[in-house]
Scaffold this active site. Structure first.
Site, short mmCIF file in Angstrom:
data_model
loop_
_atom_site.label_atom_id
_atom_site.label_comp_id
_atom_site.label_asym_id
_atom_site.label_seq_id
_atom_site.Cartn_x
_atom_site.Cartn_y
_atom_site.Cartn_z
N ASP A 70 31.07 0.82 83.99
CA ASP A 70 31.46 1.89 84.77
C ASP A 70 32.21 1.42 86.15
O ASP A 70 31.35 0.55 86.83
CB ASP A 70 30.65 2.96 85.21
CG ASP A 70 31.23 4.08 85.91
OD1 ASP A 70 31.49 5.12 85.29
OD2 ASP A 70 30.99 4.23 87.12
N ILE A 71 33.26 1.63 86.81
CA ILE A 71 33.76 0.97 87.79
C ILE A 71 32.97 1.52 89.08
O ILE A 71 32.75 2.97 89.24
CB ILE A 71 35.29 1.22 87.96
CG1 ILE A 71 35.99 0.63 86.89
CG2 ILE A 71 35.65 0.85 89.39
CD1 ILE A 71 37.49 1.11 86.71
N ASN A 78 40.37 5.99 94.65
CA ASN A 78 41.41 7.28 94.63
C ASN A 78 41.70 7.78 95.94
O ASN A 78 42.54 8.13 96.21
CB ASN A 78 40.92 8.06 93.45
CG ASN A 78 41.36 7.86 92.18
OD1 ASN A 78 42.29 6.98 91.94
ND2 ASN A 78 40.61 8.21 91.01
N GLU A 113 36.34 6.53 84.59
CA GLU A 113 36.37 5.23 84.83
C GLU A 113 35.32 4.46 83.95
O GLU A 113 34.65 3.29 84.66
CB GLU A 113 36.04 4.99 86.21
CG GLU A 113 34.78 5.40 86.81
CD GLU A 113 34.68 6.74 87.29
OE1 GLU A 113 33.97 7.26 88.02
OE2 GLU A 113 35.58 7.54 86.76
#
Length: 202
Positions: A70-71, A78, A113
């Protein structure tokens, strides 16, 4: 001769129509199983491909592992830079993962993500080494957009297979859910422990 020419022409047209139809079918199938943004496979493809890979490993009595990645702080990317930069970030991470996984590893954009990877024929130590290689490569990668340059990190959770827990006749789909759940728990612990790290379930 004229009739033969007409028949041959119709056969060529029919063959062309069949080839065109098959090309379109292949294109639709590709679109159905590939994530349009990142170009890696999607969750729909995973639900078919992962159980088949499990089955092959079981038949060969070979180990495998599931990796969930997971980022880190993706929402911040964003919110700070906009969704276009967020999309570029996702594409950069997916490309980096593809470049640093092995050709037979199965990479999927799981959602948002988050990415899932099945590592066939892979023991725990090798899975850790692969995960660390991917993590380090992404941490080093630069993301560029309109003069903006920045880096992101990922957190990774891994669960290894345990053959003794596999029940004969047990649906592979349920085992898939179990393993992904375990890898997700390890991923959650990686986040809790400060992110940008690899954590093993258990």
């Amino acid at each position: 001769m004229a009739i033969i020419g007409i028949v041959a022409g119709r056969m060529r047209n029919d063959n062309h129509a069949l080839i065109t139809s098959q090309d379109k079918k292949n294109q639709f199938e590709h679109q159905a199983y590939v994530d349009a943004l990142t170009g890696v496979h999607n969750r729909r493809w995973m639900l078919d491909a992962f159980p088949r890979a499990f089955h092959r490993c079981e038949l060969n009595n070979s180990p495998f592992a599931i990796m969930m990645a997971d980022i880190d702080h993706f929402k911040r990317v964003n919110d700070t830079h906009g969704h276009l930069v967020g999309d570029i970030t996702l594409k950069t991470v997916a490309r980096c993962m593809t470049d640093h996984l092995r050709p037979h590893d199965l990479l999927v954009r799981y959602g948002g993500e988050e990415f899932a990877v099945l590592l066939p024929d892979t023991g725990l130590q090798e899975a850790k080494d692969i995960a660390e290689r991917v993590r380090a490569a992404i941490a080093d990668a630069m993301i560029h957009r309109d003069g903006l340059s920045f880096q992101v990190t990922i957190s990774i959770g891994i669960t290894p297979t345990r053959h003794e827990n596999l029940v004969p006749g047990h649906p592979h789909e349920e085992k898939l859910e179990d393993l992904i759940g375990e890898a997700d728990q390890a991923l959650y612990r990686a986040k809790e422990q400060g992110r940008n790290r690899v954590v093993i379930f258990g």
